[in-house]
Scaffold this motif. Sequence first.
Motif, PDB file in Angstrom:
ATOM      1  N   HIS A 151       0.803  -1.231   0.000  1.00 33.93           N
ATOM      2  CA  HIS A 151       0.000   0.000   0.000  1.00 33.93           C
ATOM      3  C   HIS A 151       0.827   1.268   0.000  1.00 33.93           C
ATOM      4  N   GLY A 168       3.179   4.201  -1.433  1.00 31.63           N
ATOM      5  CA  GLY A 168       3.633   4.961  -2.594  1.00 31.63           C
ATOM      6  C   GLY A 168       3.059   4.509  -3.914  1.00 31.63           C
ATOM      7  N   GLY A 169       3.909   4.446  -4.907  1.00 31.60           N
ATOM      8  CA  GLY A 169       3.465   4.058  -6.229  1.00 31.60           C
ATOM      9  C   GLY A 169       2.671   5.170  -6.872  1.00 31.60           C
ATOM     10  N   HIS A 229      -0.423   5.221  -7.337  1.00 33.39           N
ATOM     11  CA  HIS A 229      -1.768   5.358  -6.777  1.00 33.39           C
ATOM     12  C   HIS A 229      -1.696   5.745  -5.313  1.00 33.39           C
TER      13      HIS A 229
END
Lengths: 174, 69
Positions: free
Chosen positions: B60, B62-63, B65
Amino acid sequence: MSDRNNRVPFDEDNYTHNINRNNERMLDRRGFMKTLAGAAGVFAISSLPWGAVAAKELLGLGEKEYPHQKIVNVKDIAIGDSVDFNFPSEHDSAILIRLSDKRYVAYQNACTHLRCPVYWVKEEKEMVCPCHHGKFDAGTGAPTAGPPRRPLPGIQVEVSNGGVYAVKVKRYEA
Amino acid sequence: MKRSYVGVLLLCTILLLNIVFTQLMVHQFYYEHYATTLVYGGLNILLFPIALLIYRKEKHKGGTHGHEQ
């Protein structure tokens, strides 16, 4: 006509219909991490059989004595000659060499490079693999030249009642 | 849009180690060093829970999204 651009083209309750979501998340960061974790799982599972066989060998369960198999009569093999035979099963080809009056050696004759059959060259007193000219020392089975790096697995032989018998497959001590 | 690729890099490292250990394991097996084979096999198996742990921690973070957190 006047309110043509003022309408939502079809009934929906979000405002993302203009985004083409097809394949958008096919391999994002999270999916990539999932693939890597899965690959780690595949590696873990695939190392289980190797570990199992290694443990079996360590515990000595692989030390199996096979029924003694007569290879040849002593009088039929001259010093310096070799005989091909199959041991322990009919699919494992092996070679017996009489090095001296009392000394017999036998090896699985599949070359440890790419499993070509190894031959005994009497004139040069060497075991030669014809495929890539790998050579093995007849006394120990250790590779002396060419691509093979591992020795040929030895077979323990026994002489009794005028015949040469294969007793068991020896483990090579490195 | 912040990005966090620490997990990806860690998992890539684990994959590299997996390949290295597998290679060593198979070679040691054929050299008939069975104890060493077991060590490398064990390391290979050990890497899997570590990879899972990293995946769960980083899933869950960063990234692209990141705003969905």
